[in-house]
Design an enzyme around this catalytic site. Structure first.
Site, PDB file in Angstrom:
ATOM      1  CG  HIS A   1      59.805  80.959  68.687  1.00  0.00           C
ATOM      2  ND1 HIS A   1      59.424  80.001  68.269  1.00  0.00           N
ATOM      3  CD2 HIS A   1      59.437  81.957  67.666  1.00  0.00           C
ATOM      4  CE1 HIS A   1      58.878  80.083  66.982  1.00  0.00           C
ATOM      5  NE2 HIS A   1      59.066  81.651  66.592  1.00  0.00           N
TER       6      HIS A   1
ATOM      7  CG  ASP B   1      60.100  90.094  66.050  1.00  0.00           C
ATOM      8  OD1 ASP B   1      60.216  90.450  64.714  1.00  0.00           O
ATOM      9  OD2 ASP B   1      59.038  89.035  66.546  1.00  0.00           O
TER      10      ASP B   1
HETATM   11  N1  CMC Z   1      58.774  87.613  78.887  1.00  0.00           N
HETATM   12  C1  CMC Z   1      58.168  87.089  79.987  1.00  0.00           C
HETATM   13  N2  CMC Z   1      57.732  85.755  79.946  1.00  0.00           N
HETATM   14  C2  CMC Z   1      57.512  85.255  78.926  1.00  0.00           C
HETATM   15  C3  CMC Z   1      57.745  85.514  77.767  1.00  0.00           C
HETATM   16  C4  CMC Z   1      58.393  86.754  77.701  1.00  0.00           C
HETATM   17  N3  CMC Z   1      58.621  87.513  76.507  1.00  0.00           N
HETATM   18  N4  CMC Z   1      57.256  84.694  76.829  1.00  0.00           N
HETATM   19  C5  CMC Z   1      56.996  83.701  77.504  1.00  0.00           C
HETATM   20  N5  CMC Z   1      57.012  83.985  78.818  1.00  0.00           N
HETATM   21  C6  CMC Z   1      56.518  83.099  79.915  1.00  0.00           C
HETATM   22  C7  CMC Z   1      54.802  82.867  80.044  1.00  0.00           C
HETATM   23  O1  CMC Z   1      54.620  83.946  80.952  1.00  0.00           O
HETATM   24  C8  CMC Z   1      54.986  81.435  80.424  1.00  0.00           C
HETATM   25  O2  CMC Z   1      55.238  81.478  81.987  1.00  0.00           O
HETATM   26  P1  CMC Z   1      54.395  80.381  83.006  1.00  0.00           P
HETATM   27  O3  CMC Z   1      54.832  78.979  82.356  1.00  0.00           O
HETATM   28  O4  CMC Z   1      54.934  80.874  84.191  1.00  0.00           O
HETATM   29  O5  CMC Z   1      53.090  80.724  82.570  1.00  0.00           O
HETATM   30  C9  CMC Z   1      56.044  80.738  79.715  1.00  0.00           C
HETATM   31  O6  CMC Z   1      57.020  81.786  79.424  1.00  0.00           O
HETATM   32  C10 CMC Z   1      55.358  79.915  78.411  1.00  0.00           C
HETATM   33  O7  CMC Z   1      54.819  81.170  77.686  1.00  0.00           O
HETATM   34  P2  CMC Z   1      53.360  81.052  76.600  1.00  0.00           P
HETATM   35  O8  CMC Z   1      52.795  82.260  76.548  1.00  0.00           O
HETATM   36  O9  CMC Z   1      52.941  79.777  77.199  1.00  0.00           O
HETATM   37  O10 CMC Z   1      54.402  80.533  75.492  1.00  0.00           O
HETATM   38  P3  CMC Z   1      53.590  80.570  74.159  1.00  0.00           P
HETATM   39  O11 CMC Z   1      54.435  79.478  73.221  1.00  0.00           O
HETATM   40  O12 CMC Z   1      52.020  80.520  74.002  1.00  0.00           O
HETATM   41  O13 CMC Z   1      54.026  81.982  73.443  1.00  0.00           O
HETATM   42  C11 CMC Z   1      55.191  83.824  72.428  1.00  0.00           C
HETATM   43  C12 CMC Z   1      54.948  82.393  72.569  1.00  0.00           C
HETATM   44  C13 CMC Z   1      56.304  84.107  71.480  1.00  0.00           C
HETATM   45  C14 CMC Z   1      53.835  84.510  72.077  1.00  0.00           C
HETATM   46  C15 CMC Z   1      55.878  84.509  73.781  1.00  0.00           C
HETATM   47  O14 CMC Z   1      57.055  83.879  74.119  1.00  0.00           O
HETATM   48  C16 CMC Z   1      55.718  86.079  73.898  1.00  0.00           C
HETATM   49  O15 CMC Z   1      54.595  86.449  74.119  1.00  0.00           O
HETATM   50  N6  CMC Z   1      56.722  86.612  73.554  1.00  0.00           N
HETATM   51  C17 CMC Z   1      56.834  88.042  73.461  1.00  0.00           C
HETATM   52  C18 CMC Z   1      56.352  88.405  72.210  1.00  0.00           C
HETATM   53  C19 CMC Z   1      57.372  88.422  70.869  1.00  0.00           C
HETATM   54  O16 CMC Z   1      58.643  88.509  71.007  1.00  0.00           O
HETATM   55  N7  CMC Z   1      56.844  87.651  69.932  1.00  0.00           N
HETATM   56  C20 CMC Z   1      57.576  87.424  68.629  1.00  0.00           C
HETATM   57  C21 CMC Z   1      57.599  85.823  68.643  1.00  0.00           C
HETATM   58  S1  CMC Z   1      59.235  85.561  67.331  1.00  0.00           S
HETATM   59  C22 CMC Z   1      58.327  85.939  65.735  1.00  0.00           C
HETATM   60  C23 CMC Z   1      57.022  86.295  65.455  1.00  0.00           C
HETATM   61  O17 CMC Z   1      56.216  85.168  65.636  1.00  0.00           O
HETATM   62  O18 CMC Z   1      56.510  87.017  64.967  1.00  0.00           O
END
Ligand code: CMC
Length: 392
Positions: free
Chosen positions: A269, A326
C-alpha cells in the site's frame, strides 16, 4: 517560474486540506471524521456512514430517516436508461458500464447545473441510491434475467442483494448475516483520503464539471488493477495458484522478480507500512461469514497460506508489504454470490459517499483552485525548424 519539485506519483505531496479521513500508515489507524473505523464497521449502517462522511456528523434519528427516505425516493433509474444495457456487447466490463451510466445521469437529473452545491443533498442521495440499482440491473441484464426493482421495505444492502439475486422462479431470502457483512464491507471502503480515484474526482471536479461526471471519472480510476481492480485480480491470482497445484513458491518468486511485472495482488500500500486496518476486519469477517454460510472455499486456505509465506519472506518484510483491503474481500463477495467481474463495482458502491464528501469539501472551500500540477521539462531545448523535404 521558480523552482519545481518533482514528486512522481505524488508520494509526498499534499494536494488539499481535508477534515474527512485521518490515516496513519505506520500505526495502521483509519478514522472517518474522527471516528475509529473499527467502531463504525461494527456499530453503524452504511447509510449512517455515508451521511457522516458527507455532513461531518453522525445523523440523529430524524436526519437518518430523512436521508433514508431520499434514498427510497431516488432508487429507480429513468426507464429509458434501462435500454442502455441492451447496447453493450455481452462481454462488456461492468466497470465501463457503470461509469457510462453514472456519467449519463446528469442528462436525466440536471438539477445540479445551476448551483452545484444547492442541491448537493439530493444529488448525493440520487447517486448513492441509483448506483446500487444500476449495478444490480447491469448484472441482471448480463444474465438475461428479468430486472428486480428496488423495494421500500428493505435496507440499502438488503435491497441490493434482493435486486441482484431475486428471481421469479426462486425468490431470494435476504439473510441478516449477509446484509451485515456487506454493510461492513461497504463501510470499510467508504473513504480513504486522497487515493487515486478520489484525487481524480477532486481534480476533474476542480474544473467545474458536475458531480456525476466527476464521479464517473473516479470510477474509471478505480477500475485499474493497482487500485480497486485489485480485488478482482486477487481472486484471479488465487485461482491461478490453485490451478497450479498450490505452487506458492512460483508466485512468490514471480512477485519478487524485478523483470516480471507480476505483483502479489492485494499486497502492499502507498500509505500503510503495516497491516491495513480494513484488511484485519475483513479477514475476520471473511472467516465468520464463510462459517455461517457453511462454505469451505479452497481459495481462503490459499490466501491464508500465501499471506503467511509472504509475511515471513525477507523481500516483503524489508518493503513493509502487508495484505491490504482487497486481499480477503473477494472471498467474501464470492461467498455471497457476487460474480468476480463485479468486485470492483462493489468497491465503487462503497467508495461513492467518500467521493461525494471529498467533491463537496473541495467545492465548498473558497481557496480551491483548478487542479493543475506543473512538470519538470526534460525534453529538447529550442531547435531550428526543418522543412519536410530536408528531414531524414
Ligand atoms: N508485490 C510485489 N512487490 C511489491 C508489491 C506487491 N504487491 N507492492 C509493492 N512492491 C514492491 C515494489 O516492487 C517496490 O520494490 P523496489 O523498492 O525494489 O522497487 C516496493 O515494493 C515499493 O513499491 P512501489 O510500487 O514503489 O509502491 P507504491 O506506493 O507506488 O505502490 C501499490 C502501492 C498498492 C500500487 C503496490 O503496493 C501494488 O502494486 N500492490 C498490488 C496491487 C494492489 O493490491 N493494489 C490495491 C491497493 S489498496 C486498495 C486500493 O487502492 O484500491
Amino acid at each position: 517560474t521558480g523552482y519545481m519539485t518533482l514528486d512522481t506519483g505524488y508520494k509526498n505531496t499534499g494536494s488539499c486540506a481535508s477534515t474527512i479521513t485521518y490515516l496513519d500508515g505506520n500505526k495502521g489507524i483509519l478514522r472517518y471524521r474522527g471516528y475509529a473505523i473499527e467502531e463504525l464497521a461494527e456499530k453503524c449502517s452504511f447509510v449512517e456512514v455515508a451521511y457522516l462522511l458527507i455532513h461531518d456528523k453522525l445523523p440523529n434519528t430524524e436526519e437518518l430517516n430523512a436521508f433514508k427516505s431520499l434514498l427510497e425516493r431516488f432508487a429507480l433509474i429513468h426507464e429509458d436508461m434501462i435500454h442502455f444495457f441492451d447496447h453493450f456487447p455481452s462481454h462488456a466490463s461492468p466497470m465501463s458500464i457503470l461509469s457510462v451510466m453514472v456519467n449519463s445521469l446528469c442528462n436525466y437529473y440536471p438539477e445540479m447545473s445551476d448551483d452545484p452545491l444547492e442541491n448537493i443533498d439530493m444529488t448525493a442521495a440520487r447517486l448513492i441510491s441509483k448506483i446500487r440499482t444500476i449495478a444490480a440491473f447491469s448484472y441482471k441484464k448480463s444474465m438475461g434475467h428479468p430486472l428486480v426493482y428496488p423495494r421500500h421495505d428493505l435496507s440499502y444492502c438488503g435491497n441490493f442483494l434482493n435486486m441482484m439475486f431475486d428471481k421469479p422462479v426462486k425468490p431470494y431470502t435476504v439473510r441478516p448475516e449477509v446484509v451485515a457483512t456487506l454493510n461492513k464491507l461497504l463501510i470499510l471502503h467508504a473513504d480513504h483520503e486522497q487515493n487515486c480515484s478520489t484525487s481524480t474526482v477532486r481534480l476533474v471536479g476542480s474544473a467545474g464539471v458536475n458531480l456525476y461526471a466527476s464521479i464517473a471519472a473516479g470510477i474509471n480510476a478505480l477500475w485499474g488493477p493497482l487500485h480497486g481492480g485489485a480485488n478482482e485480480a486477487v481472486i484471479q491470482m488465487l485461482e491461478a495458484i490453485h490451478a497450479d497445484n498450490n505452487d506458492f513458491e512460483k508466485y512468490i518468486n514471480k512477485a519478487k522478480d524485478k523483470n516480471d511485472p507480476f505483483r502479489l495482488s492485494g499486497f502492499g500500500h502507498r500509505v500503510y507500512k503495516t497491516y491495513d486496518p480494513r484488511g484485519t476486519i475483513i479477514k475476520k469477517a471473511c472467516d465468520e461469514i464463510l462459517t455461517v454460510l457453511n462454505i469451505s472455499d479452497p481459495l481462503l486456505d490459499i490466501a491464508r497460506k500465501l499471506e503467511e509465506i509472504a509475511l515471513s519472506d525477507e523481500y516483503f518484510i524489508k518493503r513493509n508489504l502487508y495484505p491490504n483491503v482487497d486481499f480477503y474481500s473477494g472471498i467474501i463477495y464470492r461467498a455471497i454470490g457476487i460474480p468476480t467481474n463485479m468486485f470492483t463495482v462493489m468497491f465503487a458502491l462503497g467508495r461513492l459517499p467518500g467521493w461525494i464528501a471529498q467533491w463537496k469539501e473541495m467545492r465548498e472551500d473558497p481557496s480551491t483552485k483548478i487542479g493543475r500540477p506543473r512538470q519538470v521539462y526534460v525534453g529538447e531545448p529550442e531547435r531550428p525548424f526543418i522543412p519536410l523535404e530536408k528531414r531524414d
